[in-house]
Design an enzyme around this catalytic site. Structure first.
Site, PDB file in Angstrom:
ATOM      1  N   LYS A   1      37.885 -35.222 -54.776  1.00 41.69           N
ATOM      2  CA  LYS A   1      37.594 -34.449 -53.623  1.00 41.69           C
ATOM      3  C   LYS A   1      37.348 -35.669 -52.668  1.00 41.69           C
ATOM      4  O   LYS A   1      38.006 -35.112 -51.179  1.00 41.69           O
ATOM      5  CB  LYS A   1      36.567 -34.002 -54.116  1.00 41.69           C
ATOM      6  CG  LYS A   1      36.674 -32.370 -54.823  1.00 41.69           C
ATOM      7  CD  LYS A   1      37.936 -31.766 -54.062  1.00 41.69           C
ATOM      8  CE  LYS A   1      37.826 -30.308 -55.362  1.00 41.69           C
ATOM      9  NZ  LYS A   1      38.297 -31.108 -56.758  1.00 41.69           N
TER      10      LYS A   1
ATOM     11  N   ARG B   1      47.991 -26.171 -58.465  1.00 41.60           N
ATOM     12  CA  ARG B   1      48.248 -25.959 -59.660  1.00 41.60           C
ATOM     13  C   ARG B   1      48.786 -24.080 -59.434  1.00 41.60           C
ATOM     14  O   ARG B   1      48.507 -23.798 -57.913  1.00 41.60           O
ATOM     15  CB  ARG B   1      47.569 -24.879 -60.751  1.00 41.60           C
ATOM     16  CG  ARG B   1      46.619 -24.623 -59.984  1.00 41.60           C
ATOM     17  CD  ARG B   1      44.484 -24.618 -61.300  1.00 41.60           C
ATOM     18  NE  ARG B   1      43.627 -24.543 -60.440  1.00 41.60           N
ATOM     19  CZ  ARG B   1      43.137 -22.882 -59.906  1.00 41.60           C
ATOM     20  NH1 ARG B   1      44.073 -22.238 -59.609  1.00 41.60           N
ATOM     21  NH2 ARG B   1      42.136 -23.672 -59.144  1.00 41.60           N
TER      22      ARG B   1
END
Length: 471
Positions: free
Chosen positions: A115, A290
């Site tokens: 992140k 994804r």
């Protein structure tokens, strides 16, 4: 073109991929643990192979999965979502063994999975991010110092986190001090990494995400946005496309930001760029490398088969659409029908499905892996099915959702279906103006009563009579 795909997942997403393969003339290979031996994805795939008795270990072993793909003659592997879908090692092993990974490169997965690295990449690309630490914090002392600098409330986040785990809101120095060891422990157990960072907490934002597609020729498009503000403890419950809360200018801006973010990291395949929207300001939150659970509603409003595009991109083909050709029409809602009891603090309700009847009619779609007689195992996610509705207007979509939820019959376990009907009747929700605080702000919506339908009562009476008579 890809000829045969190993589906490294289970449940409804595995069934979804099997269907895409069938339409494209591609052979599908399913995997299963002993707990999934009778699962629908096993029944529907062209081939199916056991990955062992343990419920989770086989689904989480990247080398074993790629070896199985090679042994069964698969030239590609689709990770679905969850499990190893954002695991850079799996993508790397696929590349080593000559198996196409249906997703972005290992490098992109690793960069966006971190992140703090994702934040740095977005800042460099000119995508606005929430104020926070430049990198990971070294310990509690630095965390407290940074919390004072940023200003409370702050979000303490696991650097490798996802799915709503490894994240805590801290409203004060004291709460940060208490939460720090807990998040470290949760992050270590869930993600194998103890690294954490801090971000300014954007209070009661709208959660907006944009679907993107990128090919190996440098083409990137967005398929508009989804509104995921209806969530509980960072877990999404109802998703909407497009968001009823955005102006056309905001929609265009978020779409452009998502394409800029994807191009900045050389993104290839399907992905999602997530944003927070508050007081007219948009902040990058994260990029999911994804296919998303909620990709269904984007397919409904655009007519684009996202899984099909994933397979085409992995085959080395260009995108089948250009940005100027992509339009959205109407509104779609997705309800995650979970085996949980909202009236009992959403306690999981695993067990045998004694009866399942899928709703139908215009604008109704169900993605599921359950069937009458199927036993929901306690080892996996509690989602039974995704109920998706589409209509031309926001009001019609909500009304269709109410009707479809009422049409559905799912007996044997408690579900969230009746709770979603309460949300659909709520004036604030129907106004199309809500944020991530909606669920916690309306605890009264769990105080519904479930009226047994006549046929259910008749069935119960017949069963009691038969039992009394010894039949």
């Amino acid at each position: 073109m890809i000829k045969k795909i190993l589906i490294a997942n289970r449940g409804e997403i595995a069934v979804r991929i099997v269907r895409a393969c069938a339409e494209m003339g591609i052979r599908s290979v399913a995997i299963f643990s002993d707990a999934d031996r009778h699962a629908l994805h096993v029944k529907r795939a062209d081939e199916a192979y056991s990955i062992g008795a343990e419920p989770l270990a086989g689904y989480l072993n990247p080398r074993k999965l790629v070896n199985l793909a090679v042994e069964t003659g698969c030239d590609a592997l689709h990770p679905g979502y969850g499990f190893l879908s954002e695991n850079a090692e799996l993508a790397e092993i696929c590349a080593e063994r000559g198996v196409k990974f249906i997703g972005p490169s290992a490098e992109v997965i690793r960069r966006m999975g971190d992140k703090t690295e994702a934040r740095r990449s977005m800042i460099k690309a000119g995508v606005p991010v929430t104020p926070g630490t430049e990198g990971n914090v070294s310990g509690i002392e630095e965390a407290l110092s940074e919390g004072d600098r940023i200003g409370y409330p702050v979000m303490l986040k696991a650097t490798s986190g996802g799915g709503g785990r490894g994240i805590r809101r801290c409203n004060s120095r004291e709460e940060l001090e208490q939460a720090f060891p807990r998040v470290i422990s949760e992050a270590t157990k869930a993600f194998g990494s103890a690294e954490v960072f801090l971000e300014k907490c954007i209070v009661n934002p709208k959660h907006i995400e944009a679907q993107i597609l990128g090919d190996s020729f440098g083409n990137v498009v967005h398929l508009f946005e989804r509104d995921c503000s209806i969530q509980r403890r960072n877990q999404k419950l109802i998703e909407i496309a497009p968001s009823p809360q955005l102006t056309p200018e905001q929609r265009a801006y978020i779409g452009d930001l998502s394409v800029r973010a994807a191009k900045a990291v050389g993104y290839e395949n399907a992905g999602t760029v997530e944003f927070l929207l508050a007081d007219g300001e948009v902040y990058f939150m994260e990029m999911n490398t994804r296919v998303q659970v909620e990709h269904t509603i984007t397919e409904e409003i655009t007519g684009i088969d996202i899984v099909r595009e994933q397979i085409r991109i992995a085959s080395g083909l260009p995108l089948s659409v250009k940005q100027e050709d992509i339009i959205h029409r109407g509104f779609a809602l997705q309800f995650r029908i979970n085996a949980e009891d909202p009236k009992n603090n959403f306690l999981p309700s695993f067990g045998k499905i004694t009866r399942y009847y899928a709703p139908g009619g215009p604008g109704v779609r169900t993605d599921t892996a359950i069937y009458t007689g199927y036993t929901i195992p306690p080892f996996y996610d509690s989602m039974c099915l995704k109920l998706v509705v589409w209509a031309l207007t926001w009001e019609e979509a909500m009304d269709r959702g109410l009707r479809a939820l009422d049409d559905m019959r799912l007996q044997g376990v408690k579900t969230t279906a009746a709770y979603y009907q309460e949300i659909l009747r709520n004036p604030e929700f129907r106004s199309g103006q809500f944020n991530t605080s909606f669920v916690e702000s309306h605890p009264e919506l769990t105080n519904y009563s479930i009226k047994r339908k006549p046929e259910e009562l008749a069935l119960a009476i017949a069963a009691a009579i038969a039992a009394h008579a010894g039949l």
